[in-house]
Design an enzyme around this catalytic site. Sequence first.
Site, PDB file in Angstrom:
ATOM      1  N   ASN A 138       0.818  -1.216   0.000  1.00  0.00           N
ATOM      2  CA  ASN A 138       0.000   0.000   0.000  1.00  0.00           C
ATOM      3  C   ASN A 138       0.856   1.273   0.000  1.00  0.00           C
ATOM      4  OD1 ASN A 138       0.863  -0.075   2.640  1.00  0.00           O
ATOM      5  ND2 ASN A 138      -1.156  -0.487   3.521  1.00  0.00           N
ATOM      6  N   ARG A 178       3.274   7.313  11.434  1.00  0.00           N
ATOM      7  CA  ARG A 178       2.757   6.840  12.714  1.00  0.00           C
ATOM      8  C   ARG A 178       2.607   8.027  13.647  1.00  0.00           C
ATOM      9  NH1 ARG A 178       1.215   3.196  10.210  1.00  0.00           N
ATOM     10  NH2 ARG A 178       1.739   0.996  10.406  1.00  0.00           N
ATOM     11  N   HIS A 198      -7.585   5.809  10.064  1.00  0.00           N
ATOM     12  CA  HIS A 198      -6.393   5.255   9.407  1.00  0.00           C
ATOM     13  C   HIS A 198      -6.828   4.533   8.116  1.00  0.00           C
ATOM     14  CE1 HIS A 198      -2.323   3.068  10.268  1.00  0.00           C
ATOM     15  NE2 HIS A 198      -2.450   3.392   8.994  1.00  0.00           N
TER      16      HIS A 198
HETATM   17  P1  NAD Z   1      10.333   1.694   3.639  1.00  0.00           P
HETATM   18  O1  NAD Z   1      10.922   0.632   4.472  1.00  0.00           O
HETATM   19  O2  NAD Z   1      10.347   1.561   2.157  1.00  0.00           O
HETATM   20  O3  NAD Z   1      11.013   3.111   3.951  1.00  0.00           O
HETATM   21  C1  NAD Z   1      11.334   3.525   5.227  1.00  0.00           C
HETATM   22  C2  NAD Z   1      12.464   4.551   5.104  1.00  0.00           C
HETATM   23  O4  NAD Z   1      12.642   5.180   6.386  1.00  0.00           O
HETATM   24  C3  NAD Z   1      13.823   3.925   4.732  1.00  0.00           C
HETATM   25  O5  NAD Z   1      14.333   4.591   3.597  1.00  0.00           O
HETATM   26  C4  NAD Z   1      14.676   4.162   5.968  1.00  0.00           C
HETATM   27  O6  NAD Z   1      16.027   4.367   5.667  1.00  0.00           O
HETATM   28  C5  NAD Z   1      14.010   5.423   6.533  1.00  0.00           C
HETATM   29  N1  NAD Z   1      14.290   5.672   7.947  1.00  0.00           N
HETATM   30  C6  NAD Z   1      14.197   4.790   8.968  1.00  0.00           C
HETATM   31  N2  NAD Z   1      14.543   5.395  10.118  1.00  0.00           N
HETATM   32  C7  NAD Z   1      14.846   6.665   9.811  1.00  0.00           C
HETATM   33  C8  NAD Z   1      15.293   7.787  10.569  1.00  0.00           C
HETATM   34  N3  NAD Z   1      15.491   7.684  11.880  1.00  0.00           N
HETATM   35  N4  NAD Z   1      15.504   8.962   9.934  1.00  0.00           N
HETATM   36  C9  NAD Z   1      15.318   9.050   8.593  1.00  0.00           C
HETATM   37  N5  NAD Z   1      14.919   8.017   7.816  1.00  0.00           N
HETATM   38  C10 NAD Z   1      14.685   6.856   8.423  1.00  0.00           C
HETATM   39  O7  NAD Z   1       8.844   1.868   4.176  1.00  0.00           O
HETATM   40  P2  NAD Z   1       7.585   2.536   3.442  1.00  0.00           P
HETATM   41  O8  NAD Z   1       6.837   1.524   2.664  1.00  0.00           O
HETATM   42  O9  NAD Z   1       8.020   3.791   2.766  1.00  0.00           O
HETATM   43  O10 NAD Z   1       6.695   2.867   4.732  1.00  0.00           O
HETATM   44  C11 NAD Z   1       7.162   3.790   5.701  1.00  0.00           C
HETATM   45  C12 NAD Z   1       6.219   3.795   6.896  1.00  0.00           C
HETATM   46  O11 NAD Z   1       4.966   4.325   6.521  1.00  0.00           O
HETATM   47  C13 NAD Z   1       5.883   2.404   7.470  1.00  0.00           C
HETATM   48  O12 NAD Z   1       6.877   1.939   8.351  1.00  0.00           O
HETATM   49  C14 NAD Z   1       4.597   2.658   8.180  1.00  0.00           C
HETATM   50  O13 NAD Z   1       4.818   3.088   9.513  1.00  0.00           O
HETATM   51  C15 NAD Z   1       3.971   3.815   7.389  1.00  0.00           C
HETATM   52  N6  NAD Z   1       2.809   3.349   6.603  1.00  0.00           N
HETATM   53  C16 NAD Z   1       1.593   3.909   6.850  1.00  0.00           C
HETATM   54  C17 NAD Z   1       0.487   3.471   6.155  1.00  0.00           C
HETATM   55  C18 NAD Z   1      -0.882   4.088   6.360  1.00  0.00           C
HETATM   56  O14 NAD Z   1      -1.873   3.475   5.999  1.00  0.00           O
HETATM   57  N7  NAD Z   1      -0.978   5.278   6.906  1.00  0.00           N
HETATM   58  C19 NAD Z   1       0.608   2.437   5.214  1.00  0.00           C
HETATM   59  C20 NAD Z   1       1.863   1.934   4.946  1.00  0.00           C
HETATM   60  C21 NAD Z   1       2.955   2.372   5.661  1.00  0.00           C
END
Ligand code: NAD
Length: 389
Positions: free
Chosen positions: A147, A285, A333
């Site tokens: 997603n 989050r 959400h």
């Molecule tokens: P992903 O794993 O592709 O990307 C996460 C990125 O965060 C990575 O590039 C990582 O290096 C970076 N990161 C981690 N810690 C960090 C920090 N301290 N400072 C800077 N960068 C940091 O994940 P994604 O698919 O892009 O999803 C990201 C987040 O979005 C998920 O973990 C989830 O919490 C949230 N999400 C929310 C929904 C929703 O419905 N609202 C749906 C999917 C994901």
Amino acid sequence: MAKIVCVLFPDPADGYPPRYARDTIPVIDGYAGGQALPRPEGLDFSPGELVGSVSGELGLRSFLEEHGHTLVVTSDKEGPDSVLDRELSDADVLISQPFWPAYLTAERIARAPKLKLAITAGIGSDHVDLNAAIARDITVAEVTYSNSISVAEHAVMLTLSLVRNYLPSHQWVAEGGWNIGDSVARAYDLEGMDVGVIAAGRIGQAVLRRLAPFGVKLHYTDKRRLPVAIEEELGLTFHPDARSLARACDVVSIHAPLHPETEGLFDDALISSMRRGSYIVNCARAQIVDRDAVVQALQSGQLAGYAGDVWYPQPPEADHPWRTAPHNGMTPHVSGASLSAQARYAAGTREILEAWLAGRPIRDEYLIVDGGHLAGTGAVSYTAGGAGH
Ligand code: NAD
């Protein structure tokens, strides 16, 4: 034979199934970067159906029961008398969605001696105590990428909606008014603004790509710097940390996972360092921002708007201050739970189950914890710790 407990959000108030607005969803060929779409051996629902609510059962019942497994589906997840707590005691697998999270705390893990696999039907496994899962050698897997684009589209929508003052303007006509002055007194163009993302992973990068054509100046920070070719293609300014980015932007969209490094990141001090009248969009989050600091900044005008779809806890209490804070564009959400997204995360959940039940490895990119340590995507994007609990 395995017992699978699946916690899903309740059916629509008007009953199940809903009357669908469209007959089909588009067929997507693959994800950017080459990751393959979910590829289960079978699928017992039509993509586009509401499979994420209790009656939808993620389309898993016939597959699991035909193979002799037991499936329990519930939305009753809070408190010691909840169906979740009763059923978890002898469960092998827990499936939960971030939208209606079954908080898998260390205490719950201690009371579930048979639990071996926790699947997040979606992305973001911070509702699982990853330290406790590591200690107990429970595999944690999520449907990486399922997603990501759904959320990216939502974040772009919220950005435009805040900056252009969409929701209050709509409210005026819904209430019979034609209050142009009131509507435009807080409306701006996005063009020319400095827009930054906190984390340029799958979602953050998709947001940058989608915003680039709006003529904005794009910024990002991430633990890992993007390839120079991408920075140049999108005209990105890299910042070493959130502090540097926040003060350089008019709009900040948060896309980092919740883990100890990001919990409480947007506190009063960081928000106060932003330009007056900044906007924050948070579809990552809730605990990455300080709840009350956001409310105070909206009240004082330090923030011109805050929008997102993530809360803590979920569902939030009826008097949660974000429900009524000025200039907020909050929703439940939902950004990653569109019918399009559900088709992918339900298929990915089945793919994970098929592999695990047959003793085959789960795709590396789906893994958060495996073999007693962070693994796969978890090893790249998370640090172990107790964030969110
Ligand atoms: P992903 O794993 O592709 O990307 C996460 C990125 O965060 C990575 O590039 C990582 O290096 C970076 N990161 C981690 N810690 C960090 C920090 N301290 N400072 C800077 N960068 C940091 O994940 P994604 O698919 O892009 O999803 C990201 C987040 O979005 C998920 O973990 C989830 O919490 C949230 N999400 C929310 C929904 C929703 O419905 N609202 C749906 C999917 C994901």
